[in-house]
Design a protein around this motif. Structure first.
Motif, PDB file in Angstrom:
ATOM      1  N   HIS A 296       0.849  -1.188   0.000  1.00 39.18           N
ATOM      2  CA  HIS A 296       0.000   0.000   0.000  1.00 39.18           C
ATOM      3  C   HIS A 296       0.886   1.240   0.000  1.00 39.18           C
ATOM      4  CE1 HIS A 296      -3.831  -2.098   0.715  1.00 39.18           C
ATOM      5  NE2 HIS A 296      -3.080  -2.946   1.404  1.00 39.18           N
ATOM      6  N   LEU A 297       0.706   2.065  -1.025  1.00 40.03           N
ATOM      7  CA  LEU A 297       1.410   3.334  -1.136  1.00 40.03           C
ATOM      8  C   LEU A 297       0.397   4.468  -1.031  1.00 40.03           C
ATOM      9  CD1 LEU A 297       3.823   2.587  -4.117  1.00 40.03           C
ATOM     10  CD2 LEU A 297       4.250   2.245  -1.673  1.00 40.03           C
ATOM     11  N   PHE A 298       0.746   5.490  -0.260  1.00 40.72           N
ATOM     12  CA  PHE A 298      -0.126   6.650  -0.090  1.00 40.72           C
ATOM     13  C   PHE A 298       0.595   7.899  -0.572  1.00 40.72           C
ATOM     14  CE2 PHE A 298      -2.006   3.530   2.624  1.00 40.72           C
ATOM     15  CZ  PHE A 298      -3.358   3.813   2.616  1.00 40.72           C
ATOM     16  N   GLU A 299      -0.155   8.762  -1.221  1.00 40.09           N
ATOM     17  CA  GLU A 299       0.456   9.982  -1.766  1.00 40.09           C
ATOM     18  C   GLU A 299       1.016  10.861  -0.660  1.00 40.09           C
ATOM     19  OE1 GLU A 299      -0.703  13.823  -4.620  1.00 40.09           O
ATOM     20  OE2 GLU A 299      -2.259  12.411  -3.956  1.00 40.09           O
ATOM     21  N   GLN A 300       0.302  10.945   0.453  1.00 43.93           N
ATOM     22  CA  GLN A 300       0.722  11.806   1.556  1.00 43.93           C
ATOM     23  C   GLN A 300       0.771  11.024   2.858  1.00 43.93           C
ATOM     24  OE1 GLN A 300      -2.074  15.042   1.591  1.00 43.93           O
ATOM     25  NE2 GLN A 300      -1.058  16.122  -0.071  1.00 43.93           N
ATOM     26  N   GLY A 304       7.187   8.453   9.689  1.00 43.23           N
ATOM     27  CA  GLY A 304       6.982   8.322  11.120  1.00 43.23           C
ATOM     28  C   GLY A 304       5.580   8.638  11.579  1.00 43.23           C
ATOM     29  N   PHE A 305       4.577   8.360  10.735  1.00 40.78           N
ATOM     30  CA  PHE A 305       3.214   8.744  11.102  1.00 40.78           C
ATOM     31  C   PHE A 305       2.587   7.804  12.122  1.00 40.78           C
ATOM     32  CE2 PHE A 305       3.249   6.855   6.790  1.00 40.78           C
ATOM     33  CZ  PHE A 305       2.583   5.651   7.016  1.00 40.78           C
ATOM     34  N   VAL A 311      -3.862  10.371  11.576  1.00 42.96           N
ATOM     35  CA  VAL A 311      -5.260  10.779  11.753  1.00 42.96           C
ATOM     36  C   VAL A 311      -5.585  11.961  10.842  1.00 42.96           C
ATOM     37  CG1 VAL A 311      -6.933  11.722  13.391  1.00 42.96           C
ATOM     38  CG2 VAL A 311      -5.358   9.916  14.110  1.00 42.96           C
ATOM     39  N   GLY A 312      -6.730  11.861  10.154  1.00 44.64           N
ATOM     40  CA  GLY A 312      -7.178  12.931   9.272  1.00 44.64           C
ATOM     41  C   GLY A 312      -6.628  12.857   7.863  1.00 44.64           C
ATOM     42  N   LYS A 313      -5.811  11.844   7.588  1.00 45.42           N
ATOM     43  CA  LYS A 313      -5.246  11.655   6.253  1.00 45.42           C
ATOM     44  C   LYS A 313      -5.713  10.303   5.711  1.00 45.42           C
ATOM     45  CE  LYS A 313      -1.028  14.005   7.808  1.00 45.42           C
ATOM     46  NZ  LYS A 313       0.429  13.834   8.064  1.00 45.42           N
ATOM     47  N   TRP A 318      -4.516   2.613   7.459  1.00 46.68           N
ATOM     48  CA  TRP A 318      -3.548   1.535   7.288  1.00 46.68           C
ATOM     49  C   TRP A 318      -3.670   0.420   8.327  1.00 46.68           C
ATOM     50  CZ3 TRP A 318       0.131  -0.573  10.369  1.00 46.68           C
ATOM     51  CH2 TRP A 318       0.634   0.162  11.443  1.00 46.68           C
ATOM     52  N   PRO A 319      -3.938   0.686   9.627  1.00 48.51           N
ATOM     53  CA  PRO A 319      -4.033  -0.454  10.552  1.00 48.51           C
ATOM     54  C   PRO A 319      -5.156  -1.414  10.199  1.00 48.51           C
ATOM     55  CG  PRO A 319      -3.751   1.610  11.758  1.00 48.51           C
ATOM     56  CD  PRO A 319      -4.081   1.979  10.347  1.00 48.51           C
TER      57      PRO A 319
END
Length: 332
Positions: A296-300, A304-305, A311-313, A318-319
């Protein structure tokens, strides 16, 4: 390090402590300055090496815990000088029979126990998983095993979890690994070098397999290729000018065995600390060996998130993505 609220030294683990009786267990760090509501710190630990830590330098590092958070509602502790490696245990009210070994990140300079350890462990325990947060030794702190030091602790941890499975209502086969950033490198090293002898056996637990049932390196350090490596992790692991052979040997994407476990990979493409190419190379290597891999790739999302900063993105899901994938592997 000062004595203000941001720099709390809470422990010294010197030679005398290492030599304590085998039954003694190292306590967790002092509680975060503000404990999350209804989410207490754990009280149980498992020392990895009760008869003595291997490969110790003449002078043991001194364990320190720094509180880095400026927000009064949560803690962000970073641990250095881990001379007594151990697991902190988060036990669910209703165990589902599965366990997860968590290796937090910190660039091999420290171990970030809240953001990439305790927070994830609480999330897992709330869903039935028994979670073990690993306080692993850091390779740049004088251990004679050098770059193998974190892997030694990770292999031992997996074996101890299996050895004590009945104590925690765990199926010894269903023990997963999850790691973040440099802890993702520990996780990926474990998932690719689980069968490589890196320490002499010390007891019956070491006859058990260190292979994870499945593995989830999250925004991981993977490659030691200087073109995409996290420079700090590479330097602390391998030194200033490692040979190409050493770079390859400690790049999990270069050493994937045919019997590697299924992998879940996650990265944000705007990660400016650990380039997404680390995950892409790991995926390609797993695919080449026909090892099942979910990516899984996310643009933003940046780097270290963990849970809190997601939260909010879009990446905050992901969990749940990991949990759905874990079910598909049979983990639980």
């Amino acid at each position: 390090m000062g004595t203000d609220r941001r720099s709390l030294i809470v422990g010294t683990l010197a030679a005398g402590i290492i030599a304590q009786r085998a039954g003694a267990q190292t306590p967790p760090p002092a509680a975060a300055k503000v404990a999350p509501p209804k989410l207490p710190d754990p009280v149980q630990t498992i020392d990895l090496w009760p008869k003595g830590v291997p490969d110790a330098p003449a002078t043991l590092p001194v364990e320190k815990v720094e509180e880095r958070s400026t927000d009064p509602t949560y803690g962000d502790r970073a641990v250095t000088g881990i001379a007594r490696p151990r697991m902190v245990v988060f036990r669910p009210e209703k165990p589902n029979g599965a366990a997860v070994l968590i290796t937090p990140g910190g660039g091999y300079r420290l171990v970030v126990v809240d953001k990439e350890g305790y927070e994830m462990a609480r999330w897992l325990a709330a869903r039935g998983f028994t979670a073990f947060v690993l306080f692993y030794r850091l390779p740049g702190e004088g251990w004679t095993s050098g770059a193998d030091t974190p892997l030694i602790d990770a292999q031992r941890a997996m074996r101890l979890i299996r050895d004590r499975a009945t104590d925690y209502a765990i199926d010894p086969e269903r023990v997963a690994a999850m790691g973040f950033s440099a802890g993702g490198h520990v996780c990926a090293s474990l998932s690719t070098r689980f069968a490589v002898p890196v320490y002499p056996p010390v007891d019956a637990a070491d006859k058990l397999s260190a292979r994870p049932f499945c593995a989830a390196p999250i925004y991981p350090v993977v490659s030691m290729d200087p073109a995409i490596a996290h420079a700090g992790s590479r330097r602390l692991l391998l030194g200033e000018n490692p040979s190409p052979g050493r770079e390859a040997a400690w790049s999990p994407d270069q050493i994937v065995p045919a019997d590697a476990p299924p992998h879940f990979l996650l990265h944000a493409e705007d990660d400016l600390v650990v380039p997404v190419e680390n995950t892409l190379r790991m995926r390609a290597a797993l695919k080449a060996r026909k090892v099942p891999v979910e990516t899984h790739l996310f643009e933003q999302g940046g780097h270290g998130f963990g849970l809190r900063r997601a939260v909010g993105k879009p990446v905050e899901v992901w969990p749940d993505l990991w949990r759905a994938w874990a079910r598909s592997t049979g983990l639980g």
